[in-house]
Motif scaffolding. Sequence first.
Motif, PDB file in Angstrom:
ATOM      1  N   LYS A  84       0.817  -1.202   0.000  1.00  0.00           N
ATOM      2  CA  LYS A  84       0.000   0.000   0.000  1.00  0.00           C
ATOM      3  C   LYS A  84       0.856   1.260   0.000  1.00  0.00           C
ATOM      4  O   LYS A  84       0.466   2.283  -0.538  1.00  0.00           O
ATOM      5  CB  LYS A  84      -0.932  -0.003   1.213  1.00  0.00           C
ATOM      6  N   GLY A 116       1.643   2.925  -3.464  1.00  0.00           N
ATOM      7  CA  GLY A 116       0.492   3.205  -4.311  1.00  0.00           C
ATOM      8  C   GLY A 116       0.786   4.247  -5.364  1.00  0.00           C
ATOM      9  O   GLY A 116       1.753   5.011  -5.274  1.00  0.00           O
ATOM     10  N   THR A 175      -5.178  -0.939 -13.069  1.00  0.00           N
ATOM     11  CA  THR A 175      -4.374   0.248 -13.361  1.00  0.00           C
ATOM     12  C   THR A 175      -5.279   1.452 -13.585  1.00  0.00           C
ATOM     13  O   THR A 175      -6.465   1.310 -13.928  1.00  0.00           O
ATOM     14  CB  THR A 175      -3.495   0.040 -14.604  1.00  0.00           C
ATOM     15  N   ASN A 176      -4.700   2.637 -13.413  1.00  0.00           N
ATOM     16  CA  ASN A 176      -5.459   3.849 -13.695  1.00  0.00           C
ATOM     17  C   ASN A 176      -5.122   4.362 -15.091  1.00  0.00           C
ATOM     18  O   ASN A 176      -4.405   3.697 -15.854  1.00  0.00           O
ATOM     19  CB  ASN A 176      -5.205   4.912 -12.619  1.00  0.00           C
ATOM     20  N   PHE A 178      -2.299  -0.672  -9.063  1.00  0.00           N
ATOM     21  CA  PHE A 178      -2.717  -0.608  -7.666  1.00  0.00           C
ATOM     22  C   PHE A 178      -2.456  -1.941  -6.971  1.00  0.00           C
ATOM     23  O   PHE A 178      -2.637  -3.007  -7.550  1.00  0.00           O
ATOM     24  CB  PHE A 178      -4.212  -0.275  -7.568  1.00  0.00           C
ATOM     25  N   PRO A 208      -9.065  -4.065  -4.726  1.00  0.00           N
ATOM     26  CA  PRO A 208      -8.042  -3.056  -5.039  1.00  0.00           C
ATOM     27  C   PRO A 208      -7.857  -2.123  -3.842  1.00  0.00           C
ATOM     28  O   PRO A 208      -8.819  -1.798  -3.134  1.00  0.00           O
ATOM     29  CB  PRO A 208      -8.631  -2.318  -6.244  1.00  0.00           C
ATOM     30  N   ASP A 236      -6.566   1.574  -2.164  1.00  0.00           N
ATOM     31  CA  ASP A 236      -6.269   3.005  -2.363  1.00  0.00           C
ATOM     32  C   ASP A 236      -6.721   3.543  -3.718  1.00  0.00           C
ATOM     33  O   ASP A 236      -6.011   4.326  -4.356  1.00  0.00           O
ATOM     34  CB  ASP A 236      -4.761   3.266  -2.201  1.00  0.00           C
ATOM     35  N   LEU A 237      -7.899   3.138  -4.153  1.00  0.00           N
ATOM     36  CA  LEU A 237      -8.414   3.707  -5.396  1.00  0.00           C
ATOM     37  C   LEU A 237      -8.713   5.189  -5.206  1.00  0.00           C
ATOM     38  O   LEU A 237      -9.149   5.616  -4.140  1.00  0.00           O
ATOM     39  CB  LEU A 237      -9.688   2.975  -5.825  1.00  0.00           C
ATOM     40  N   TYR A 254     -10.675   2.936 -14.520  1.00  0.00           N
ATOM     41  CA  TYR A 254      -9.725   1.925 -14.071  1.00  0.00           C
ATOM     42  C   TYR A 254      -9.778   0.753 -15.034  1.00  0.00           C
ATOM     43  O   TYR A 254     -10.867   0.310 -15.421  1.00  0.00           O
ATOM     44  CB  TYR A 254     -10.052   1.432 -12.655  1.00  0.00           C
TER      45      TYR A 254
END
Length: 322
Positions: A27, A30, A255-256, A262, A282, A284-285, A295
């Motif tokens: 985490k 991130g 992924t973003n 993530f 997932p 810490d979105l 995402y």
Amino acid sequence: MRLLNTSYRFWLVLFIGVILLPLGCSKDDGPEGPLSDTEGVVDEDNPERIAAKQLYQSLYVTSTTQNADPSWSGNFDDCNAGQTADLTRHKILQRVSYYRNMVGLENTITENTQKSSIAQQTAYLMAANNRLDHNPGSDWKCYSEDGKTGAGNSLLTTAHNAEAVDAYIRDRGANNGPVGHRRWLLFPRLTEIGIGNTSQSNALWVLGNYGPVPDNAPEFIAWPPKGYVPSHLVFERWSFSVAQADFSEAQVKVTNARNQEFALTVEELVDGFGDPTIVFIPQDLETDITGDIPYTVTISNVQVNGETKEYSYTVTLFNVNE
């Protein structure tokens, strides 16, 4: 809505110990960095966004419980299970239809009134005893054989009305790692349900009498699904289902828009609820920024009928009020 407090059928006790398997980076590692051109931008003219917002308004919003809605007719003084108002049953079916339409299922789910009559006894039995159990004993207050039968075939929750469907789809709690409630409600072969409901509980008979897979069923069932999804309905556990799939060696990546990955955890694989499913969480979105947030989910090394497959789809969170 009350917190979901559910238990599956009696054989689920074999899987009470939910194991989280860590995958990806920690985490503390991130994603960081500036927004991409697609993050935080409200694309009001996107046809998919417009359709998702219209579906939300027509099926989800209109199924929300109102103060003026008829109340449950039973009581807890004389073991009177009562009846669920027609409007409430209609709204429950409508809320189920919303979630199924969102994942690409268009077949109509009907109410089996005989199953509803039994499920009503089940919902009452759970509320009268302030417990949820798929195998209630004969020593329970207001016990009935119908209540026991329904308990072994139904989803159970202490939520009620259409909001109970949200609780089933959310599937929160340590014992709900396999998201079995969600999987049954989004099972492509589901054709009918029985509805039981009180002021303190809900029971939906979902087992048995399945139909064929609809001809226009999507290749996979995911929640949250691909496309635009109201951000407040993107729950902690994400799930991905494929008929006849083997996820034992599958790898999941989220992924973003900046292609940053993530960290996530994968729940223990458990069969027995609809189609084979992999469940992941997932970490810490970025849901605290305004606008639309995409995402991309990639699930690789999935074995389907002897073939190795990879699936990739984009989930775009959006604010229904924008």
